[in-house]
Each structure stands twice: as structure tokens, then as C-alpha cells.
Write an enzyme that holds these catalytic residues in place. Structure first.
Site, PDB file in Angstrom:
ATOM      1  N   ASP A  21      41.041  19.468  40.059  1.00 51.31           N
ATOM      2  CA  ASP A  21      41.521  19.644  41.648  1.00 51.31           C
ATOM      3  C   ASP A  21      41.273  18.322  42.318  1.00 51.31           C
ATOM      4  OD1 ASP A  21      42.702  20.818  43.564  1.00 51.31           O
ATOM      5  OD2 ASP A  21      40.788  21.962  44.195  1.00 51.31           O
ATOM      6  N   GLY A  22      42.326  18.282  43.468  1.00 54.52           N
ATOM      7  CA  GLY A  22      42.003  16.940  44.280  1.00 54.52           C
ATOM      8  C   GLY A  22      43.180  15.891  44.243  1.00 54.52           C
ATOM      9  N   ASN A  23      44.003  16.200  43.489  1.00 54.89           N
ATOM     10  CA  ASN A  23      45.217  15.261  43.382  1.00 54.89           C
ATOM     11  C   ASN A  23      45.988  14.968  44.913  1.00 54.89           C
ATOM     12  OD1 ASN A  23      44.852  15.302  40.826  1.00 54.89           O
ATOM     13  ND2 ASN A  23      46.732  16.219  40.180  1.00 54.89           N
ATOM     14  N   ARG A  25      44.482  15.442  47.756  1.00 55.11           N
ATOM     15  CA  ARG A  25      43.846  14.671  48.830  1.00 55.11           C
ATOM     16  C   ARG A  25      43.336  13.275  48.494  1.00 55.11           C
ATOM     17  NH1 ARG A  25      39.374  19.088  48.412  1.00 55.11           N
ATOM     18  NH2 ARG A  25      40.800  19.726  46.450  1.00 55.11           N
ATOM     19  N   HIS A  38      49.415  13.367  41.650  1.00 54.28           N
ATOM     20  CA  HIS A  38      49.495  14.062  40.463  1.00 54.28           C
ATOM     21  C   HIS A  38      50.038  13.016  39.269  1.00 54.28           C
ATOM     22  CE1 HIS A  38      49.491  17.790  42.310  1.00 54.28           C
ATOM     23  NE2 HIS A  38      50.733  17.739  42.903  1.00 54.28           N
ATOM     24  N   THR A  67      49.304  30.375  38.352  1.00 59.73           N
ATOM     25  CA  THR A  67      50.430  31.167  38.624  1.00 59.73           C
ATOM     26  C   THR A  67      50.519  31.171  40.197  1.00 59.73           C
ATOM     27  OG1 THR A  67      48.723  33.095  38.727  1.00 59.73           O
ATOM     28  CG2 THR A  67      50.333  32.894  36.908  1.00 59.73           C
ATOM     29  N   TRP A  70      52.737  28.438  41.703  1.00 61.23           N
ATOM     30  CA  TRP A  70      54.379  28.674  42.049  1.00 61.23           C
ATOM     31  C   TRP A  70      54.655  28.688  43.425  1.00 61.23           C
ATOM     32  CZ3 TRP A  70      57.060  27.311  38.233  1.00 61.23           C
ATOM     33  CH2 TRP A  70      56.910  27.312  36.903  1.00 61.23           C
ATOM     34  N   ARG A  72      53.684  26.970  46.028  1.00 59.56           N
ATOM     35  CA  ARG A  72      53.824  25.491  46.604  1.00 59.56           C
ATOM     36  C   ARG A  72      55.194  25.218  46.782  1.00 59.56           C
ATOM     37  NH1 ARG A  72      49.141  21.610  44.232  1.00 59.56           N
ATOM     38  NH2 ARG A  72      47.419  23.084  44.832  1.00 59.56           N
ATOM     39  N   LEU A 132      40.300  17.390  18.148  1.00 63.08           N
ATOM     40  CA  LEU A 132      39.981  17.957  19.317  1.00 63.08           C
ATOM     41  C   LEU A 132      41.011  18.800  19.372  1.00 63.08           C
ATOM     42  CD1 LEU A 132      38.725  18.249  22.217  1.00 63.08           C
ATOM     43  CD2 LEU A 132      40.450  16.576  22.876  1.00 63.08           C
ATOM     44  N   ARG A 189      34.526  21.648  37.807  1.00 65.40           N
ATOM     45  CA  ARG A 189      35.698  21.506  38.561  1.00 65.40           C
ATOM     46  C   ARG A 189      35.332  20.496  39.750  1.00 65.40           C
ATOM     47  NH1 ARG A 189      38.599  26.149  42.064  1.00 65.40           N
ATOM     48  NH2 ARG A 189      40.187  24.477  43.392  1.00 65.40           N
ATOM     49  N   SER A 197      39.250  30.091  41.350  1.00 62.97           N
ATOM     50  CA  SER A 197      40.588  30.099  41.506  1.00 62.97           C
ATOM     51  C   SER A 197      41.453  30.846  40.091  1.00 62.97           C
ATOM     52  CB  SER A 197      41.245  28.407  41.686  1.00 62.97           C
ATOM     53  OG  SER A 197      40.744  27.867  42.892  1.00 62.97           O
TER      54      SER A 197
HETATM   55  C1  IPE Z   1      43.524  25.215  40.932  1.00 62.20           C
HETATM   56  O1  IPE Z   1      43.744  24.394  42.057  1.00 62.20           O
HETATM   57  C2  IPE Z   1      44.521  25.109  40.078  1.00 62.20           C
HETATM   58  C3  IPE Z   1      44.737  23.932  39.131  1.00 62.20           C
HETATM   59  C4  IPE Z   1      43.885  22.870  39.323  1.00 62.20           C
HETATM   60  C5  IPE Z   1      45.865  23.983  38.449  1.00 62.20           C
HETATM   61  P1  IPE Z   1      44.291  24.974  43.391  1.00 62.20           P
HETATM   62  O2  IPE Z   1      44.306  23.668  44.298  1.00 62.20           O
HETATM   63  O3  IPE Z   1      45.466  25.544  43.334  1.00 62.20           O
HETATM   64  O4  IPE Z   1      43.119  25.831  43.835  1.00 62.20           O
HETATM   65  P2  IPE Z   1      43.065  26.582  45.177  1.00 62.20           P
HETATM   66  O5  IPE Z   1      44.166  27.281  45.629  1.00 62.20           O
HETATM   67  O6  IPE Z   1      42.669  25.533  46.363  1.00 62.20           O
HETATM   68  O7  IPE Z   1      41.785  27.216  45.199  1.00 62.20           O
HETATM   69  C1  IPE Z   2      45.298  19.736  41.557  1.00 60.84           C
HETATM   70  O1  IPE Z   2      45.536  19.036  42.591  1.00 60.84           O
HETATM   71  C2  IPE Z   2      46.543  20.053  40.737  1.00 60.84           C
HETATM   72  C3  IPE Z   2      47.545  21.230  40.958  1.00 60.84           C
HETATM   73  C4  IPE Z   2      46.633  22.214  41.324  1.00 60.84           C
HETATM   74  C5  IPE Z   2      48.841  21.060  40.164  1.00 60.84           C
HETATM   75  P1  IPE Z   2      45.896  19.746  43.920  1.00 60.84           P
HETATM   76  O2  IPE Z   2      47.322  19.421  44.180  1.00 60.84           O
HETATM   77  O3  IPE Z   2      45.334  21.036  44.140  1.00 60.84           O
HETATM   78  O4  IPE Z   2      45.117  18.456  45.106  1.00 60.84           O
HETATM   79  P2  IPE Z   2      44.576  19.077  46.369  1.00 60.84           P
HETATM   80  O5  IPE Z   2      43.611  20.199  46.412  1.00 60.84           O
HETATM   81  O6  IPE Z   2      45.500  19.322  47.370  1.00 60.84           O
HETATM   82  O7  IPE Z   2      43.896  17.878  46.810  1.00 60.84           O
HETATM   83 MG    MG Z   3      44.051  21.807  45.081  1.00 60.25          MG
END
Ligand code: IPE
Ligand code: IPE
Ligand code: MG
Length: 249
Positions: A21-23, A25, A38, A67, A70, A72, A132, A189, A197
Site C-alpha cells: 500500500d501507498g503507491n 501517496r 504504481h 475486489t 474495482w 476506483r 520461491l 503492510r 483490508s
Molecule cells: C489494499 O490497499 C489492497 C491492495 C494493496 C491491493 P487499499 O489501498 O485498497 O486499502 P484500503 O481500502 O485503503 O484499506
Molecule cells: C496500493 O497503493 C496499490 C493498490 C491498491 C492497487 P494505493 O493505490 O492504495 O496507494 P494509496 O493508498 O492511495 O497511497
Molecule cells: Mg491504498
């Protein structure tokens, strides 16, 4: 002593699962489009896969798309799907060379055909990899998986293949998409949120959780080893007392 050298190779987590998570931001903080985050996230995957092989981790499960994702904006989803096709196709040869076998979990029926095809080819090409097992959770959610397992269990009971009184925890495990995998020992995470999540709810019943503020594109080999070292500092008691665990050793 490097972080890698500090790892106790007799006490490795054999299965590590990561909520990447965090791409978005990461990109926003640099004034870039989310898509850039991403893309950079794919580089982080490459680093972590290499680190997992080097550390002799057996299974690495990466949450790539839930899921709920979807929901977004269509533009972001389309970009992510294109990126998946590009990354899977481009990496297949190297994965094969490095002995990585690919598997996927999730509701792949919702994926565009081009993603399914790229994924199927990669799974086929890498099936002999023994270093792996890399499991990609794509269009995955734990509640979807549990509902799916329940439907299949019920159907087998109706057909007489399964008896209601024989349904055990082990039976449920066999009907999950992860039936061939051990449960994760360590769940990482990135990105600062401390939630699960909808990821591997059943399988993480006794996983150790590790949360880091680091955004996924900045997560690298050292960050991965740091998480393993943190895991190795914990005592897994499975409901027992410390004294029992010590005397079991
Ligand atoms: C969780 O990240 C799903 C993935 C990393 C693929 P999200 O960014 O979708 O999570 P929430 O909705 O903020 O909890
Ligand atoms: C995780 O990064 C990648 C996916 C959920 C596909 P995010 O796209 O959720 O990045 P943030 O949480 O908005 O920073
Ligand atoms: Mg996220």
C-alpha cells in the site's frame, strides 16, 4: 554486520504475505500522477522477490488488487490492468531464470482477458520454479473467497460428496484458494495504515503483523530483511504460555 547477516536462517517465516500500500501517496508527495506510483511499485516488487529468494523464504503472497479496488476510477483501473500485463509479460523470463513459480488467487473471472492470458502464460512458463512460490492476489478479497468456499462446500454436501458432520477447519482450508499453501507466518503492510483490508482473514488467524509507514515504492531489500528480523524477535505462543513454549523447544 548487514541486516541480511543478522537473519537466523533456522527461524525463517516460510510464508510472507504483503499488503503493498501507498503507491498513490508516494506519487502525490512528489507531485506525480498516481499511475507513476504504481509503476514504481513494480520495481519494489522486483527487489522484494530477489530478497525473498536470497533469504530462502518459500512463499511470498502479494496483494496486488482487491475486489474493493474495482470501485476506483475507471482510468486508474485501466492503467493498473495495462501495467499488470506489461509487468507480468516482461518479468516472465527472469522469474523463470530465478526459479520462481507464479500462482494467483482471486476472482479472475472479473479480470480483462488480456490480464488473464498474460497471467496464465506466466503460470505455465514458470511452473517448474523451485526457489520461491510467488502468489499474486488479484481481484482478491477474503470475504469473496469465504463465500465462494461456502458455495462449493454446500454444493458438495448436496451432491453427497461431503457430510455436514465431517466439515472441519481443515475442510474449510481445502476449499479456499490457498488450499495448497501454508498459512502466512508474517503479514507486512506498507503505507502506514493498520488494517487488513479484506486480505487472508482466515489464513492470518495466527500470522505476526508488521506495519511500516514506508510507502510501497520505497520498500526494498533492507526493509524486507528488517521486517523478518522484527518477526524473529517475537514469540509465537498459539494460545499457550511462554513457559510451555520454552519447554517445548
Ligand atoms: C489494499 O490497499 C489492497 C491492495 C494493496 C491491493 P487499499 O489501498 O485498497 O486499502 P484500503 O481500502 O485503503 O484499506
Ligand atoms: C496500493 O497503493 C496499490 C493498490 C491498491 C492497487 P494505493 O493505490 O492504495 O496507494 P494509496 O493508498 O492511495 O497511497
Ligand atoms: Mg491504498
Amino acid at each position: 554486520m548487514s541486516l541480511f547477516e543478522k537473519i537466523d536462517h533456522h527461524r525463517l517465516p516460510s510464508h510472507i504475505a504483503i499488503i503493498m500500500d501507498g503507491n498513490g501517496r508516494w506519487a502525490k508527495a512528489r507531485g506525480l500522477e498516481r499511475a507513476e506510483g504504481h509503476r514504481e511499485g513494480v520495481s519494489a516488487i522486483r527487489k522484494v522477490v530477489e530478497a525473498a529468494i536470497r533469504a530462502s523464504v518459500q512463499t511470498l503472497t502479494l496483494y496486488a488488487f482487491s475486489t474493493e479496488n474495482w470501485y476506483r476510477p475507471a482510468e486508474e483501473i485501466d492503467g493498473l490492468m495495462d501495467l499488470m500485463v506489461y509487468a507480468i509479460t516482461k518479468e516472465t523470463a527472469d522469474l523463470k531464470k530465478n526459479g520462481v513459480s507464479i500462482a494467483s488467487i482471486g476472482d479472475t473471472s472479473r479480470l480483462p482477458v488480456k490480464v488473464r492470458e498474460a497471467l496464465d502464460t506466466c503460470i505455465r512458463e514458470t511452473q517448474d520454479g523451485r526457489n520461491l512460490k510467488l502468489v499474486i492476489a488479484l481481484s482478491y478479497s477474503s470475504k469473496w473467497e469465504l463465500a465462494e468456499a461456502t458455495r462449493r462446500i454446500t454444493s458438495d454436501v448436496i451432491k453427497g460428496i461431503l457430510k455436514t458432520e465431517d466439515i472441519s477447519e481443515e475442510t474449510i482450508g481445502r476449499y479456499l484458494t490457498t488450499s495448497k499453501l501454508s498459512d502466512p507466518d508474517l503479514l507486512i503492510r506498507t503505507g502506514g495504515e493498520q488494517r487488513i483490508s479484506n486480505f487472508l482473514l482466515w489464513q492470518c488467524a495466527y500470522a505476526e503483523f508488521y506495519f511500516t509507514e514506508t510507502f510501497w515504492p520505497d520498500f526494498d531489500e533492507e526493509a524486507f530483511y528488517k521486517a523478518i528480523l522484527d518477526y524473529q524477535g517475537r514469540q509465537r505462543r498459539y494460545g499457550k504460555t511462554s513457559e510451555q513454549i520454552e519447554s517445548d523447544k
